[in-house]
Write an enzyme that holds these catalytic residues in place. Structure first.
Site, mmCIF file in Angstrom:
data_model
loop_
_atom_site.group_PDB
_atom_site.id
_atom_site.type_symbol
_atom_site.label_atom_id
_atom_site.label_comp_id
_atom_site.label_asym_id
_atom_site.label_seq_id
_atom_site.Cartn_x
_atom_site.Cartn_y
_atom_site.Cartn_z
ATOM 1 N N LYS A 69 0.277 3.501 -2.888
ATOM 2 C CA LYS A 69 -0.875 4.410 -3.010
ATOM 3 C C LYS A 69 -0.429 5.880 -2.981
ATOM 4 O O LYS A 69 -1.101 6.752 -3.535
ATOM 5 C CB LYS A 69 -1.901 4.098 -1.922
ATOM 6 C CG LYS A 69 -2.529 2.693 -2.125
ATOM 7 C CD LYS A 69 -3.421 2.247 -0.986
ATOM 8 C CE LYS A 69 -4.236 1.007 -1.276
ATOM 9 N NZ LYS A 69 -3.858 -0.253 -0.737
ATOM 10 N N TYR A 103 -4.786 3.535 7.958
ATOM 11 C CA TYR A 103 -6.144 2.961 8.078
ATOM 12 C C TYR A 103 -6.729 3.247 9.463
ATOM 13 O O TYR A 103 -6.719 4.381 9.913
ATOM 14 C CB TYR A 103 -6.132 1.437 7.785
ATOM 15 C CG TYR A 103 -5.126 1.065 6.747
ATOM 16 C CD1 TYR A 103 -5.313 1.491 5.441
ATOM 17 C CD2 TYR A 103 -3.968 0.367 7.048
ATOM 18 C CE1 TYR A 103 -4.379 1.196 4.465
ATOM 19 C CE2 TYR A 103 -3.030 0.059 6.081
ATOM 20 C CZ TYR A 103 -3.241 0.484 4.807
ATOM 21 O OH TYR A 103 -2.319 0.202 3.853
ATOM 22 N N VAL A 135 1.316 -3.842 3.739
ATOM 23 C CA VAL A 135 1.333 -5.159 4.389
ATOM 24 C C VAL A 135 2.594 -5.978 4.095
ATOM 25 O O VAL A 135 2.767 -7.059 4.646
ATOM 26 C CB VAL A 135 0.080 -6.017 4.071
ATOM 27 C CG1 VAL A 135 -1.164 -5.448 4.697
ATOM 28 C CG2 VAL A 135 -0.090 -6.236 2.583
ATOM 29 N N SER A 162 0.794 -1.248 0.000
ATOM 30 C CA SER A 162 0.000 0.000 0.000
ATOM 31 C C SER A 162 0.818 1.286 0.000
ATOM 32 O O SER A 162 0.251 2.367 -0.146
ATOM 33 C CB SER A 162 -0.932 0.021 1.201
ATOM 34 O OG SER A 162 -2.033 -0.789 0.920
ATOM 35 N N TYR A 212 -3.751 -2.526 -10.353
ATOM 36 C CA TYR A 212 -3.638 -2.290 -8.901
ATOM 37 C C TYR A 212 -2.648 -3.282 -8.274
ATOM 38 O O TYR A 212 -1.750 -2.894 -7.515
ATOM 39 C CB TYR A 212 -5.035 -2.417 -8.248
ATOM 40 C CG TYR A 212 -4.981 -2.441 -6.742
ATOM 41 C CD1 TYR A 212 -4.874 -1.258 -6.013
ATOM 42 C CD2 TYR A 212 -5.011 -3.643 -6.039
ATOM 43 C CE1 TYR A 212 -4.788 -1.278 -4.625
ATOM 44 C CE2 TYR A 212 -4.925 -3.670 -4.660
ATOM 45 C CZ TYR A 212 -4.816 -2.493 -3.953
ATOM 46 O OH TYR A 212 -4.723 -2.523 -2.583
HETATM 47 N N1 GLN Z 1 -2.217 -5.240 -2.040
HETATM 48 C C1 GLN Z 1 -2.725 -5.192 -0.714
HETATM 49 C C2 GLN Z 1 -4.223 -5.415 -0.715
HETATM 50 O O1 GLN Z 1 -4.895 -4.930 -1.579
HETATM 51 C C3 GLN Z 1 -2.350 -3.885 -0.083
HETATM 52 C C4 GLN Z 1 -2.841 -3.751 1.315
HETATM 53 C C5 GLN Z 1 -1.900 -3.023 2.233
HETATM 54 O O2 GLN Z 1 -0.705 -2.932 2.031
HETATM 55 N N2 GLN Z 1 -2.455 -2.535 3.322
HETATM 56 O O3 GLN Z 1 -4.775 -6.050 0.134
#
Ligand code: GLN
Length: 305
Positions: free
Chosen positions: A66, A241, A259, A63, A189
């Site tokens: 992003k 988050y 993650v 993530s 994505y």
């Molecule tokens: N690719 C992961 C997902 O869509 C990214 C989530 C993350 O890093 N929080 O679940």
């Protein structure tokens, strides 16, 4: 400031927690990562660099991607247009939650939850001739490392079990907030999430966001000072988050986690710091990474507050 000794002290202090948590396994390819690794890399705007541990090991940025997508989106479209499709309030929910998206009629709360990032992927597919190449070229220039690339294995491993992300994408499509084919959006994505960078690459790349008093101009991505400040503001409020409040409270810097166990944080006009350790807490954020950054801003007395 003797940043190197501070990093070494911090490593000693967080060692007792090194077996807490586990690496992400809902993306099967990430379960293969050795969880017992820790790295940190600090880059200052005055040109100094400090590092420790596995700072040069590549990992899945997930993530953290992003932030890069948001930078590109803000350079290819007017802000007002972007904020009609995505909100800019903290979600207070998990990164892959569907609940809020349903009762808010397909408008994601912010760009840093999966729903928001899927809309950004859709925008980039619509606006760029070759989104994949553009994205990789942007990252390479930002960190000055031409070897940066994505992992086809991690991307297809994620796409093969993207049930929640597919549900989010179909809900967005139902509400007219996804213009391209759902599978094309999921594919792009997952590719963006699967990019592999080290703490050194990420820390160097995020210096461009820390340099927030100057316009941003990298690989065809141009942002005004105001847009860079806004990206940083969204990192501050939405970067973690449902743990964004805690990160703000404990660390006090704008940042973004993934993650894969990476976290990048910036101190505007001063530095950028990237930490990585794969074991995560229940919110999907790196346990050692969170602790290291909390101690770093405490022991340097440097936070934006
Ligand atoms: N690719 C992961 C997902 O869509 C990214 C989530 C993350 O890093 N929080 O679940």
């Amino acid at each position: 400031m003797d940043y190197q000794s501070i990093l070494e002290n911090i490593y000693r202090e967080i060692k007792p927690f090194e077996k807490e948590g586990r690496q992400a396994s809902y993306i099967p390819a990430l379960a293969n990562v050795n969880p017992d690794q820790f790295g940190v890399f600090l880059s200052t705007l005055s040109g100094e660099e400090y590092s420790l541990g596995n700072y040069d090991t590549k990992f899945s940025i997930q993530s953290i991607s992003k932030v890069f997508s948001l930078a590109i989106c803000l350079s290819v479209m007017e802000q007002d247009e972007l904020w009609t499709r995505i909100g800019k309030e903290p979600s207070g929910s998990a990164f892959n939650s569907l609940v809020q998206l349903e009762y808010e009629h397909g408008k994601p709360r912010n760009p840093f939850i999966n729903a928001g990032a899927l809309v950004m992927a859709d925008i980039l597919i619509s606006k760029l001739e070759n989104p994949q190449e553009f994205y990789i070229a942007f990252l390479r220039e930002l960190c000055g490392n031409d070897a940066v690339s994505y992992s086809p294995e991690v991307a297809s491993s994620e796409q093969g079990c993207s049930y929640l992300n597919a549900s989010i994408a179909y809900l967005l499509k139902h509400h007219g907030n996804l213009h391209n084919d759902v599978n094309d959006v999921l594919h792009f994505y997952c590719m963006m999430c699967s990019v592999e960078m080290s703490c050194k690459d990420l820390s160097r790349a995020f210096l461009a966001f820390a340099r927030s008093s100057e316009p941003f101009n990298h690989a065809g991505v141009s942002l005004s000072v105001s847009k860079v400040k806004r990206i940083n503001a969204i990192m501050q409020t939405c970067g973690f988050y449902d743990e964004a409040g805690d990160f703000s409270f404990l660390v006090g810097l704008p940042g973004k986690s993934g993650v894969g166990g990476g976290i990048v944080a910036i101190y505007p006009s001063k530095y950028s710091i990237a930490v990585w350790s794969p074991r995560l807490n229940e919110k999907g954020n790196s346990i050692m990474g969170m602790k290291a950054l909390e101690l770093f801003t405490t022991e340097t007395s440097e936070s934006i507050f």
